[in-house]
Design a protein around this motif. Structure first.
Motif, PDB file in Angstrom:
ATOM      1  N   VAL A 164      13.651 -37.058  10.985  1.00  0.00           N
ATOM      2  CA  VAL A 164      14.607 -37.617  11.954  1.00  0.00           C
ATOM      3  C   VAL A 164      15.815 -38.197  11.230  1.00  0.00           C
ATOM      4  CG1 VAL A 164      14.946 -39.441  13.675  1.00  0.00           C
ATOM      5  CG2 VAL A 164      12.891 -38.014  13.756  1.00  0.00           C
ATOM      6  N   GLN A 165      15.574 -38.855  10.100  1.00  0.00           N
ATOM      7  CA  GLN A 165      16.690 -39.394   9.307  1.00  0.00           C
ATOM      8  C   GLN A 165      17.663 -38.287   8.902  1.00  0.00           C
ATOM      9  OE1 GLN A 165      15.972 -40.048   5.168  1.00  0.00           O
ATOM     10  NE2 GLN A 165      17.193 -41.930   5.092  1.00  0.00           N
ATOM     11  N   GLN A 166      17.137 -37.203   8.358  1.00  0.00           N
ATOM     12  CA  GLN A 166      17.987 -36.100   7.904  1.00  0.00           C
ATOM     13  C   GLN A 166      18.702 -35.438   9.082  1.00  0.00           C
ATOM     14  OE1 GLN A 166      18.700 -35.312   4.728  1.00  0.00           O
ATOM     15  NE2 GLN A 166      17.489 -37.120   4.204  1.00  0.00           N
ATOM     16  N   GLN A 167      17.989 -35.301  10.189  1.00  0.00           N
ATOM     17  CA  GLN A 167      18.577 -34.684  11.378  1.00  0.00           C
ATOM     18  C   GLN A 167      19.779 -35.511  11.863  1.00  0.00           C
ATOM     19  OE1 GLN A 167      15.609 -33.815  14.319  1.00  0.00           O
ATOM     20  NE2 GLN A 167      17.095 -33.283  15.901  1.00  0.00           N
ATOM     21  N   LEU A 168      19.633 -36.829  11.887  1.00  0.00           N
ATOM     22  CA  LEU A 168      20.714 -37.703  12.340  1.00  0.00           C
ATOM     23  C   LEU A 168      21.872 -37.719  11.340  1.00  0.00           C
ATOM     24  CD1 LEU A 168      18.628 -40.658  13.780  1.00  0.00           C
ATOM     25  CD2 LEU A 168      20.321 -39.327  15.053  1.00  0.00           C
TER      26      LEU A 168
END
Length: 317
Positions: A164-168
């Motif tokens: 989720v961190q990388q996606q954001l």
């Protein structure tokens, strides 16, 4: 969103019975805690109840209370446990606005670091939120998505997984629908609104600055709108089109109106005893549900102090 505890008994000591649940008693009228316990808890004498208070077995609305004369109010709930009640540690300088399986959205106070530095290892937003998620899921972790400077208050977001961190972070420009700040700056900003665009670089002393050469550094664009002003100060709503380190602080200095309290970027004012920068709104598309979520943190009241009753300023003391 809290997770349900594991009920399959894995890891539990089969020889030990689980503690009996605390008994709860609603408060109907105002009275002192010990008197309430004596009148309400059956099968326990006054001295026994005093001992239970002293051992931390009594809580009011989830907070352990030990004072006999603590004044109860109608609508509160008193819980009495057979064992000492363990309180959930309070977050310091931080409050949770939203939590689900993917994200944490919080409100950070001025003075709290987002993440550890070589000088501050423990009391950070990251450390406290890590402890928070581990209480309901021992394998839980949090991941920084974006940062607020130590002295900037307001809304920020953490991810609960690296995915989720990388996606954001990789889709930040598309995911974020609104990101605005309130800035209290020195001097009277004449234009009702404007845009500052420059190329930001970092000096050897780790200070950001606008390069005089186009294309030399990271492009940064900041839009501002004047909300209020007098001869000494202006209150601005600032919207970021890019999110660079110290972007607003540099751009306010560039237009000759440094943020109040920002000594690093040539502010001479100590008017409100803190940096005059607050992350006011964060709106984004949820990386999993795709729902657009919007969070707003009220402007600190101190930001309005320079405009009350024509107050005189200590800007150049």
């Amino acid at each position: 969103m809290s997770r349900k505890p594991n009920r399959n008994g894995s890891g539990a000591n089969p020889g030990r019975r689980p503690p009996a649940p605390a008994k709860s008693y609603p408060v109907q009228q105002e009275e002192e805690l010990l008197a309430f316990l004596v009148a309400t808890v059956k099968g326990e004498g006054r001295n026994s109840l005093k001992s239970m208070l002293a051992r931390g077995q009594v809580s009011v609305d989830g907070e352990r209370q030990t004072a006999y004369n603590y004044v109860l109010r109608p609508g509160q709930t008193v819980a009495v446990s057979k064992e000492r009640i363990e309180e959930t540690p309070r977050l310091v300088g931080l409050s949770i606005l939203h939590e689900d399986d993917s994200l944490l959205v919080v409100q950070k106070e001025a003075g709290l670091l987002s993440i550890a530095t070589e000088h501050e290892k423990e009391l950070t937003a990251y450390r406290q939120l890590t402890d928070h998620v581990k209480r309901s899921n021992p394998a839980g972790r949090v991941f920084i998505v974006h940062r607020l400077d130590r002295d900037t208050s307001g809304v920020m977001m953490f991810a609960k997984s690296e995915t989720v961190q990388q996606q954001l972070q990789n889709g930040w420009q598309e995911a974020v629908k609104e990101r605005s700040y309130i800035a209290l700056v020195e001097g009277e900003v004449k234009r009702p609104e404007g845009t500052v665009s420059s190329w930001l670089k970092e000096s050897k002393t780790l200070k950001m600055y606008s390069s005089p050469y186009p294309g030399d550094g990271q492009h940064a664009m900041t839009h501002y709108k004047r909300l209020q002003s007098n001869k000494l100060f202006s209150l601005l709503e600032v919207r970021l089109e890019t999110g660079r380190k110290n972007q607003i602080r540099v751009h306010m200095q560039d237009i000759g109106h440094p943020i109040v309290g920002d000594k690093k970027y040539r502010s001479k004012s100590k008017e409100i005893g803190r940096l005059g920068l607050h992350a006011f709104v964060l709106a984004f598309e949820h990386p999993v549900t795709k729902e657009v979520m919007r969070f707003e943190s009220p402007m600190p009241k101190a930001f309005l102090a320079p405009f009350r009753n024509g107050a005189q300023s200590s800007a150049h003391n």
